[in-house]
Enzyme design. Sequence first.
Site, PDB file in Angstrom:
ATOM      1  N   ASN A 188       0.625  -1.094   0.106  1.00  0.00           N
ATOM      2  CA  ASN A 188       0.065   0.049  -0.052  1.00  0.00           C
ATOM      3  C   ASN A 188       0.876   1.257   0.069  1.00  0.00           C
ATOM      4  O   ASN A 188       1.529   1.489   0.899  1.00  0.00           O
ATOM      5  CB  ASN A 188      -0.926  -0.074   1.259  1.00  0.00           C
ATOM      6  CG  ASN A 188      -1.674   1.287   1.327  1.00  0.00           C
ATOM      7  OD1 ASN A 188      -1.627   1.953   0.338  1.00  0.00           O
ATOM      8  ND2 ASN A 188      -2.340   1.412   2.480  1.00  0.00           N
ATOM      9  N   TRP A 189       1.023   2.098  -1.327  1.00  0.00           N
ATOM     10  CA  TRP A 189       1.943   2.971  -1.327  1.00  0.00           C
ATOM     11  C   TRP A 189       1.264   4.224  -0.615  1.00  0.00           C
ATOM     12  O   TRP A 189       1.986   5.280  -0.613  1.00  0.00           O
ATOM     13  CB  TRP A 189       2.318   3.254  -2.700  1.00  0.00           C
ATOM     14  CG  TRP A 189       2.905   2.265  -3.327  1.00  0.00           C
ATOM     15  CD1 TRP A 189       3.415   0.961  -2.779  1.00  0.00           C
ATOM     16  CD2 TRP A 189       3.590   2.131  -4.604  1.00  0.00           C
ATOM     17  NE1 TRP A 189       4.276   0.183  -3.884  1.00  0.00           N
ATOM     18  CE2 TRP A 189       4.200   0.958  -5.030  1.00  0.00           C
ATOM     19  CE3 TRP A 189       3.447   3.086  -5.823  1.00  0.00           C
ATOM     20  CZ2 TRP A 189       4.996   0.664  -6.482  1.00  0.00           C
ATOM     21  CZ3 TRP A 189       4.098   2.774  -7.116  1.00  0.00           C
ATOM     22  CH2 TRP A 189       4.704   1.290  -7.153  1.00  0.00           C
ATOM     23  N   LYS A 190       0.049   4.395  -0.054  1.00  0.00           N
ATOM     24  CA  LYS A 190      -0.619   5.624   0.241  1.00  0.00           C
ATOM     25  C   LYS A 190      -0.446   6.692  -0.593  1.00  0.00           C
ATOM     26  O   LYS A 190      -0.509   6.535  -1.747  1.00  0.00           O
ATOM     27  CB  LYS A 190      -0.164   5.563   1.859  1.00  0.00           C
ATOM     28  CG  LYS A 190      -0.155   4.433   2.448  1.00  0.00           C
ATOM     29  CD  LYS A 190       0.064   4.601   3.969  1.00  0.00           C
ATOM     30  CE  LYS A 190      -0.135   3.271   4.746  1.00  0.00           C
ATOM     31  NZ  LYS A 190      -0.196   3.362   6.084  1.00  0.00           N
ATOM     32  N   HIS A 235      -9.662   1.107   5.011  1.00  0.00           N
ATOM     33  CA  HIS A 235      -8.279   1.180   5.675  1.00  0.00           C
ATOM     34  C   HIS A 235      -8.449   2.182   6.809  1.00  0.00           C
ATOM     35  O   HIS A 235      -9.422   3.148   6.810  1.00  0.00           O
ATOM     36  CB  HIS A 235      -7.346   1.966   4.664  1.00  0.00           C
ATOM     37  CG  HIS A 235      -5.761   2.004   5.064  1.00  0.00           C
ATOM     38  ND1 HIS A 235      -5.404   2.889   6.043  1.00  0.00           N
ATOM     39  CD2 HIS A 235      -4.917   1.105   5.139  1.00  0.00           C
ATOM     40  CE1 HIS A 235      -4.293   2.551   6.389  1.00  0.00           C
ATOM     41  NE2 HIS A 235      -4.067   1.453   5.799  1.00  0.00           N
ATOM     42  N   GLU A 271      -6.763   4.489   7.859  1.00  0.00           N
ATOM     43  CA  GLU A 271      -6.815   6.146   7.576  1.00  0.00           C
ATOM     44  C   GLU A 271      -8.091   6.531   6.999  1.00  0.00           C
ATOM     45  O   GLU A 271      -8.460   7.682   7.139  1.00  0.00           O
ATOM     46  CB  GLU A 271      -5.424   6.256   6.619  1.00  0.00           C
ATOM     47  CG  GLU A 271      -4.227   6.076   7.390  1.00  0.00           C
ATOM     48  CD  GLU A 271      -3.045   5.590   6.699  1.00  0.00           C
ATOM     49  OE1 GLU A 271      -2.974   5.479   5.491  1.00  0.00           O
ATOM     50  OE2 GLU A 271      -2.231   4.838   7.488  1.00  0.00           O
ATOM     51  N   GLU A 327      -5.525  -4.889  10.738  1.00  0.00           N
ATOM     52  CA  GLU A 327      -4.592  -3.771  10.866  1.00  0.00           C
ATOM     53  C   GLU A 327      -4.983  -3.309  12.087  1.00  0.00           C
ATOM     54  O   GLU A 327      -5.595  -2.040  11.969  1.00  0.00           O
ATOM     55  CB  GLU A 327      -4.500  -2.713   9.643  1.00  0.00           C
ATOM     56  CG  GLU A 327      -4.372  -3.580   8.247  1.00  0.00           C
ATOM     57  CD  GLU A 327      -3.827  -2.532   7.400  1.00  0.00           C
ATOM     58  OE1 GLU A 327      -2.522  -2.847   6.907  1.00  0.00           O
ATOM     59  OE2 GLU A 327      -4.174  -1.413   7.099  1.00  0.00           O
ATOM     60  N   GLY A 379       2.310   2.236  10.842  1.00  0.00           N
ATOM     61  CA  GLY A 379       3.165   3.429  10.661  1.00  0.00           C
ATOM     62  C   GLY A 379       3.932   3.795  12.105  1.00  0.00           C
ATOM     63  O   GLY A 379       4.343   4.793  11.891  1.00  0.00           O
ATOM     64  N   SER A 404       3.173  -1.979  10.378  1.00  0.00           N
ATOM     65  CA  SER A 404       4.635  -2.212  10.722  1.00  0.00           C
ATOM     66  C   SER A 404       5.215  -3.330  10.390  1.00  0.00           C
ATOM     67  O   SER A 404       6.082  -3.926  10.940  1.00  0.00           O
ATOM     68  CB  SER A 404       4.997  -1.675  12.122  1.00  0.00           C
ATOM     69  OG  SER A 404       4.539  -0.253  12.252  1.00  0.00           O
ATOM     70  N   GLY A 417       2.791  -1.167   4.413  1.00  0.00           N
ATOM     71  CA  GLY A 417       2.777   0.263   3.958  1.00  0.00           C
ATOM     72  C   GLY A 417       4.229   0.742   3.809  1.00  0.00           C
ATOM     73  O   GLY A 417       4.779   0.594   2.598  1.00  0.00           O
ATOM     74  N   GLY A 418       4.931   1.390   4.821  1.00  0.00           N
ATOM     75  CA  GLY A 418       6.255   1.834   4.758  1.00  0.00           C
ATOM     76  C   GLY A 418       7.175   1.156   4.097  1.00  0.00           C
ATOM     77  O   GLY A 418       7.949   1.603   3.121  1.00  0.00           O
TER      78      GLY A 418
HETATM   79  P1  PGA Z   1       2.632   0.469   7.738  1.00  0.00           P
HETATM   80  O1  PGA Z   1       1.343   0.698   7.074  1.00  0.00           O
HETATM   81  O2  PGA Z   1       2.993  -0.714   7.172  1.00  0.00           O
HETATM   82  O3  PGA Z   1       3.302   1.446   7.185  1.00  0.00           O
HETATM   83  O4  PGA Z   1       2.402   0.244   9.262  1.00  0.00           O
HETATM   84  C1  PGA Z   1       0.574  -0.513   6.806  1.00  0.00           C
HETATM   85  C2  PGA Z   1      -0.783  -0.224   6.202  1.00  0.00           C
HETATM   86  O5  PGA Z   1      -1.439   0.930   6.669  1.00  0.00           O
HETATM   87  O6  PGA Z   1      -1.555  -0.749   5.406  1.00  0.00           O
END
Ligand code: PGA
Length: 249
Positions: free
Chosen positions: A10-12, A95, A97, A165, A171, A211, A232-233
Site C-alpha cells: 500500500n503506497w498510500k 483502511h 486512515e 490492521e 506506521g 509495521s 505500507g512503509g
Molecule cells: P505500515 O502501514 O506498514 O506503514 O504500518 C500498513 C498499512 O497501513 O496498510
Amino acid sequence: MPPRTLIAGNWKMNLTLPESRHLAQEVLKVAAGAGPEVMIAPPFTALTVVAEVLAGSEVSLGAQNCCWASQGAFTGEISPLMLRELGCAMVILGHSERRHVFGEDNAMINRRLKGALAAGLRPVLCVGETLEERQAGRANPVLKSQLEEGLDAIPIGAGLIVAYEPVWAIGTGQTATPGQAQEAHAFIRETLAGMSQKIVASEIRILYGGSVNEGNVEALLAQADINGALVGGAALKIESFARIIRHHV
Ligand code: PGA
C-alpha cells in the site's frame, strides 16, 4: 490446503510518477517466480503508469479506495468501473486512515464494498481496533462489528480478502506480536465462518498489516491464520519489500 500467500504493498499518498514507474519495475523483477501472489496499490494518479509496467504480468494492481457508484455527481471520488478500466484487480477498502482521518464508517465501507464487487474488483477489507479499544478489552467486539456491518448483505465467498490492521501498529513501528496477531486472525476467521461456512472461511485470505518489515514478516506468516501481509512503509523501499516477498513460508 492453506490459501496462497498474498503480499500487498500500500503506497498510500507517496511517490512521483517516475518513482512509481521505477518501483513497479523493481517489484516486477522481484515478484517473478516468487511463491506468493503480489499486489501493489499506488495512488490513483499513478495507476496508469503502474498498469503499463504490470501489464501481462502476475503482479496485481490495486487501488486504495473506490466509490459505491459507477458514475455520477460524486466530486473527488473514483468509480470502481474506472479502476477496472485502468486494469485494477483489487481495491483496499476501509483502511484505518479512511476510517479515522476521513470519517468513513462501516455503513459507507459496506456500500463501497458492494460497488467494488459489482464491478468485479476483489476487495481487501481492512479491520482493526484502536489502542483505546484494545486496552478497554473491546478489540474483538470492534472487529466483529466491522466485519458484520462492513459485509452486511454481501454473500461471502472465498475471493474476499480481509486485512487485520490494528490501528496502533500502523506506521508506528510497533508491530503486533505474532501471538497477538494470530489471536485476532483466528477470531476474524471464526467470525467469518459464523457469517458464511467454515469451509469458505478457511479459504479467505486474512492479511496482517501494521509495521510489517523484513525482520518480522517470517514470524507473522508462520502463524496458522495469517495468509499474507499488507505493507505500507516497507513497500516503498524495494530492498525491504523484496525481502518481505521472499521471506514467505
Ligand atoms: P505500515 O502501514 O506498514 O506503514 O504500518 C500498513 C498499512 O497501513 O496498510
